[in-house]
Each structure stands twice: as C-alpha cells, then as structure tokens.
Motif scaffolding. Structure first.
Motif, PDB file in Angstrom:
ATOM      1  N   GLN A 297       0.831  -1.052   0.359  1.00 14.05           N
ATOM      2  CA  GLN A 297      -0.147  -0.307  -0.176  1.00 14.05           C
ATOM      3  C   GLN A 297       1.038   1.058   0.093  1.00 14.05           C
ATOM      4  OE1 GLN A 297      -3.683  -0.341   0.018  1.00 14.05           O
ATOM      5  NE2 GLN A 297      -3.412   1.679  -0.851  1.00 14.05           N
ATOM      6  N   ALA A 298       2.120   0.541   0.496  1.00 19.15           N
ATOM      7  CA  ALA A 298       2.734   2.572   0.846  1.00 19.15           C
ATOM      8  C   ALA A 298       3.791   2.762  -0.685  1.00 19.15           C
ATOM      9  CB  ALA A 298       3.917   1.715   2.212  1.00 19.15           C
ATOM     10  N   ILE A 299       3.898   1.460  -1.741  1.00 16.19           N
ATOM     11  CA  ILE A 299       4.520   1.867  -2.821  1.00 16.19           C
ATOM     12  C   ILE A 299       3.130   2.436  -3.511  1.00 16.19           C
ATOM     13  CG2 ILE A 299       4.948   0.556  -4.713  1.00 16.19           C
ATOM     14  CD1 ILE A 299       5.902  -1.480  -2.885  1.00 16.19           C
ATOM     15  N   LEU A 300       1.889   2.185  -3.550  1.00 13.24           N
ATOM     16  CA  LEU A 300       0.659   2.597  -3.798  1.00 13.24           C
ATOM     17  C   LEU A 300       0.345   4.118  -3.981  1.00 13.24           C
ATOM     18  CD1 LEU A 300      -1.503  -0.744  -4.607  1.00 13.24           C
ATOM     19  CD2 LEU A 300       0.241   0.890  -6.639  1.00 13.24           C
ATOM     20  N   ASN A 301       0.560   4.326  -2.116  1.00 11.29           N
ATOM     21  CA  ASN A 301       0.181   6.197  -2.259  1.00 11.29           C
ATOM     22  C   ASN A 301       1.577   6.504  -2.331  1.00 11.29           C
ATOM     23  OD1 ASN A 301      -1.971   4.470  -0.702  1.00 11.29           O
ATOM     24  ND2 ASN A 301      -1.309   4.506   1.393  1.00 11.29           N
ATOM     25  N   ARG A 302       2.786   6.369  -2.226  1.00  9.55           N
ATOM     26  CA  ARG A 302       3.619   7.302  -2.388  1.00  9.55           C
ATOM     27  C   ARG A 302       3.920   7.949  -4.576  1.00  9.55           C
ATOM     28  NH1 ARG A 302       8.100   7.300  -0.107  1.00  9.55           N
ATOM     29  NH2 ARG A 302       7.668   7.256   3.186  1.00  9.55           N
ATOM     30  N   GLY A 303       2.952   6.924  -5.201  1.00  7.23           N
ATOM     31  CA  GLY A 303       1.979   7.478  -6.267  1.00  7.23           C
ATOM     32  C   GLY A 303       3.025   6.517  -7.412  1.00  7.23           C
ATOM     33  N   HIS A 304       3.336   5.570  -7.102  1.00  3.81           N
ATOM     34  CA  HIS A 304       3.986   4.188  -8.250  1.00  3.81           C
ATOM     35  C   HIS A 304       2.560   3.216  -8.885  1.00  3.81           C
ATOM     36  CE1 HIS A 304       8.047   5.542  -6.766  1.00  3.81           C
ATOM     37  NE2 HIS A 304       7.769   5.797  -5.218  1.00  3.81           N
ATOM     38  N   LEU A 305       3.416   3.178  -9.388  1.00  5.82           N
ATOM     39  CA  LEU A 305       2.279   1.860 -10.154  1.00  5.82           C
ATOM     40  C   LEU A 305       3.324   1.091 -10.903  1.00  5.82           C
ATOM     41  CD1 LEU A 305      -0.428   1.038 -11.155  1.00  5.82           C
ATOM     42  CD2 LEU A 305      -0.840   2.275 -13.390  1.00  5.82           C
TER      43      LEU A 305
END
Length: 454
Positions: A232-240
C-alpha cells in the motif's frame, strides 16, 4: 459417431483411441471424465461442421485448449465430443502499424509474446503458466497474471473475435480498431464465458509498444503484515509497478526446500516489485522504491537491473507453485480476490482456518490487485472424510471472501471446482441473467454442459 464425423471432417481429425480419450478427460484439477471421442479441429470450418453435427444430434461438446486449467473447466462430465483446438496454432498476423495481433486459439501465450517483442511490441497478459497455456484458454477464463496491476487482464486486449455458435453458425464481433462502440460488447460476453456460449476460433488482440527497460526488487520482510503494508505504501507514494507479488511463510519454506536457502534469505514474507518504462525513469524509480522498502523494514531488497536478472526472479516466482506440489500434499489452488486493504485480514483468517481444520494454507500471488492464491494443502485428499473436511474449509474461505467484498475467482474461472458457490457469488438475479444468456445462445445446452450454470 466417429465414422460420420471422420467423413464430415476428413482423415486424421477424429480419435477414439484410449490414450487420446484419457488425455482429454481432465485438466490440472482432480476431476476426470472420459469423452466418447476427440475431434482435433484445424480450422473454423472444422469447428462449424462439428457443432452443426452435434446440434443436429444433441451431442455434448466440451472445448479444450492446452488443458492446464485449475478448475475442471474442460472436463467432459457428460461425455460426448471433446473439441480440441490445439492444432489451430497459427499467428496469422502481427501488425505494429495497427497495434494488433491476429491469432488462432491454440497459440501458446509465450509464443505470441516472443513474436510481438521481436518487433518491439508487447502482449502484456502473462499468466504464470504462459509457457503452457493457450490464448484460447486465456480467453475462456479471462486469464490474468502478475502484470494485471498496471496492464489489466486478457479482456483489456481483446479487440475482435470470430466465434462459432452452438448451431454451427459463424459470427464476428468487434474488429481491429482500438475504439468500437457498435452494438453490445459481445467480445466481453464471450471473454470469460468458459466455453459455454460459443467457441472462439480467431482472436484479434491489442498490442502495446514494448517498454524499453525494466528493473525488479526481491525483498524479504520479517512478517506478512509488514510486506502488505509496503504494497500500500508503494501505491500511496504514487508508484504504479507493473507487478507486485507477495508470498507468505508457508510458501517460502516450501520454496527454500526446492530452490535452496541462498535463493530466499530468512524472513517470513517476500515481496517482488517490477517497474518498467523508459530507462532513465526506471533507474530513478526503482531506487526510490528500494529506499522506501528499507524505510519500511525490509530485511533485504535485492535489485535486478537488467533483463536476465529480472527473468531469474520471475523464474523463482514461477517455482513457488511447484514447490508446494513437492510437499506431496494435494494443492487446492483458490484464486480468490479481496480488496487490497484486506490482505492482512485474509492471511490472518487463513491462519485461524488452518488451526481450526488442521489443513495448512499457503498464500501468495498478485498483491497489487488483491488476487491472492490461497492454497489449501490437503493430506490424503482421496479419503472421502478428508475431502469433506476440505470442502467445508472452502465453504468457510469463500464465505469470508464474499462477506469482505471479494470474489471467488480472479483468473482461473469457475468450472467444476467453484460450482457449489456460484449462486452465492453471483446472487439469484445475476444467476438468472446468466442462464437467460446461455439459453439464448445454446438452447439445447450442448456447450460444455455440467458446469456452473447447470
């Protein structure tokens, strides 16, 4: 029947040999049922003639691709004809100018990927079984794979289909253009229909430019909640990422036995992150994610910076399923899907269920879209009492998944394996709509009978 079909189709296309009947009686699930004969279609005309004959005589027809499904979808439970499309394996066209590929259903997925990539283009859907599974089977189940997070499932790439209907008529839907709102979405209707509405004989697929670079991280975490939080942190930081794969402690223990301790360092959870795109962007982004994983408590985050190193990580990931088979237990591979926020709750529920039933549960899969393969590892599955206990455990699992906003299958399909839960999963009105569509397109009920709509 064999003599009449041989005369209709020509020599070498119909078999009643015991060995052929045995091979076409089952897929990777445990159910098995012998057909009366096997037809090896080589063209749309062969399929049309076979269905015309079957419709005239009321004979069941079960279509088969590569036969490696996990839900008994191509098991001919009512006998009759197994219609194999394995010989229809031509890549008819790859056209970068239009961004399309036209293929027959027997084409193996990896062969299409190789052909597209040789021209600098790509077909993104990549089931773990891509070296064995056919495009026709991918269409039948709307197959997914690790890269669905960024690129979507098979349906996202289906532009046009040629379909033979139950009475032998041939229909085309969609086309080769990337936008098309002409009539109903019949391509979407047939994609995922598990061979119960018609038989797909030609597929026009969308291709995309192949990303010129990719890089991966293989990270080990002290526990599953920490790895899930990292997702979730990866996605929350704007990474896809193109892929986000998570693995639990049971699966890791089995993989270490098969692959060796050096391949998977100590830790109770494993996370794979793949990034693709332009070279400079990939280099920058993978380092950002690596720093983030370390910040979130990763015990180790190994970088794969080139194509060969990335493929080595993917090969390791593909070995996870074989590692579970090495345990000698029967693996009931359930491709359930939950909202991403429920990943930790799912694994915690699996651990409670494991304690209550005594059946080990291995969880791994596509964390980015919540499609976690929850594998019940059953000892002595042949015993009726043990099988009943396993089915009760599946009742518990599917009920929990549906209660938490999930789905009972994300990519394998329903087939026979999930038939007992289909009404609960769809709801009565949706089930009735499914039945109405089936009755309209296959009024005699000859296409893949005995499956989840019966």
């Amino acid at each position: 029947m064999a003599a009449e079909l041989s005369e209709l189709l020509g020599p070498g296309k119909v078999s009643i040999r015991e060995a052929d009947l045995e091979v076409h009686a089952a897929d990777k699930w445990y159910a098995k049922s012998l057909p009366d004969l096997v037809v090896f279609a080589e063209s749309t005309k062969d399929v049309s003639k076979t269905l015309g004959y079957a419709s005239e005589h009321g004979i069941p027809v079960t279509t088969r691709g590569a036969g490696i499904g996990y839900v008994g979808g191509c098991v001919p439970v009512e006998g009759g004809i197994v219609l194999s499309l394995a010989r229809m394996k031509r890549i008819i066209e790859i056209n970068p100018a239009d961004g399309v590929a036209v293929v027959e259903p027997g084409v193996i997925t990896v062969e299409l990927q190789k052909a597209a990539r040789a021209l600098g283009w790509d077909y993104p859907p990549d089931p773990a079984s891509l070296k064995e599974c056919s495009i026709g089977g991918n269409i039948a189940t709307n197959a997914g794979g690790p890269r669905c997070l960024k690129y979507g499932v098979t349906r996202s790439y289906v532009l046009g289909l040629e379909v033979v209907l139950a009475d032998g008529r041939v229909m085309r839907c969609g086309g080769r253009v990337h936008k098309n709102k002409t009539g109903f979405d019949l391509c979407g209707l047939f994609t995922g229909s598990e061979g119960m509405l018609g038989i797909v004989t030609e597929i026009t697929l969308r291709l995309i430019p192949k990303p010129p670079a990719r890089a991966m991280l293989a990270a080990v975490f002290p526990d599953f909640p920490a790895a899930a939080a990292a997702v979730q942190a990866i996605l929350n930081r704007g990474h896809l990422p193109s892929a986000l794969e998570i693995t639990d402690s049971f699966t890791l223990a089995a993989a270490r036995k098969r692959l060796g301790e050096q391949k998977l360092p100590p830790g109770e959870a494993h996370l794979i992150v793949e990034i693709d795109g332009r070279p400079a962007a990939v280099t920058s982004e993978i380092e950002e994610i690596r720093a983030l994983l370390e910040e979130l408590g990763a015990l180790r985050a190994d970088l794969a910076a080139d194509e060969a190193a990335c493929e080595e990580i993917w090969q390791m990931r593909r070995e996870f399923s074989y590692s579970l088979r090495d345990t000698g237990l029967t693996k009931l591979n359930e491709d359930i899907v939950v909202p991403r926020s429920k990943l930790v709750e799912l694994v915690e529920f699996a651990r409670r269920m494991e304690e209550d039933t005594g059946i080990p549960v291995a969880c791994f899969g596509h964390a980015g879209d919540g499609n976690i393969h929850t594998n019940l590892m059953v000892a002595g599955f042949e015993d009726p009492v043990t099988r009943e206990k396993a089915e009760h455990a599946l009742d518990q699992l599917f009920a929990w998944v549906l209660d938490h906003g999930g789905a009972i299958t994300g990519e394998h399909g329903v087939g026979l394996a999930k038939k007992p839960w289909i009404r609960q999963a769809l709801g009565e009105v949706s089930f009735d709509v499914h039945r109405s569509l089936k009755d309209a397109l296959d009024p005699q009920g000859i296409l893949n009978p005995g499956k989840f709509l019966d």
